[in-house]
Design a protein around this motif. Sequence first.
Motif: not given
Length: 170
Positions: A1-9, A32-37
């Motif tokens: 699970v990617l937990q995005p955050g504005y500056e970090e995730g 700023k992570p936005f997508g994961i696979a």
Amino acid sequence: VLQPGYEEGRVQKFDNNGNFIANVIAEDTLNKPFGIAVGNNGDIFICEDTAQSLIRRFSSTGGFINQWNGHLYAKSLDLDSQDNVYTTSSAIYRRANKYTSSGAFLGSWGQGTFYDPRGIAVDSNDQIFILDLGVGVGMPTVVYVYSYPAVSVGEGLSTSSWGRIKVRYR
């Protein structure tokens, strides 16, 4: 699970029942992570929505493998059955991109067709679905569906080689 955050995730691992197992990638690693696979061998691919638009690859345990520039403002990514990486770029590029799992750029398509491509998904038949958000009055949200071409490294891509098979409007 990617937990995005504005500056970090961060990336966390859970079992099939939703029970927390471990933090796989720490918060201070991502910007700023936005997508994961997840690849066939468990490698984790993450795109970062920054001016650098890095695509980062980690092992299933969170060890850094490699990274590359994924064109400006990568919004999402997914992998096909061969672990090729597909991304969408918004801002000035407004296109979809294809890379090998090690980061070699194979080509792009859709510039001039897409308005704001925000999502990309590849199904088990390697059909590619792209969500293009219409912005403004009268502009529809569109889902484009592309058939999978047999393109090898170095051949390049063009819109005509992809064969758009469906367009769906909302």
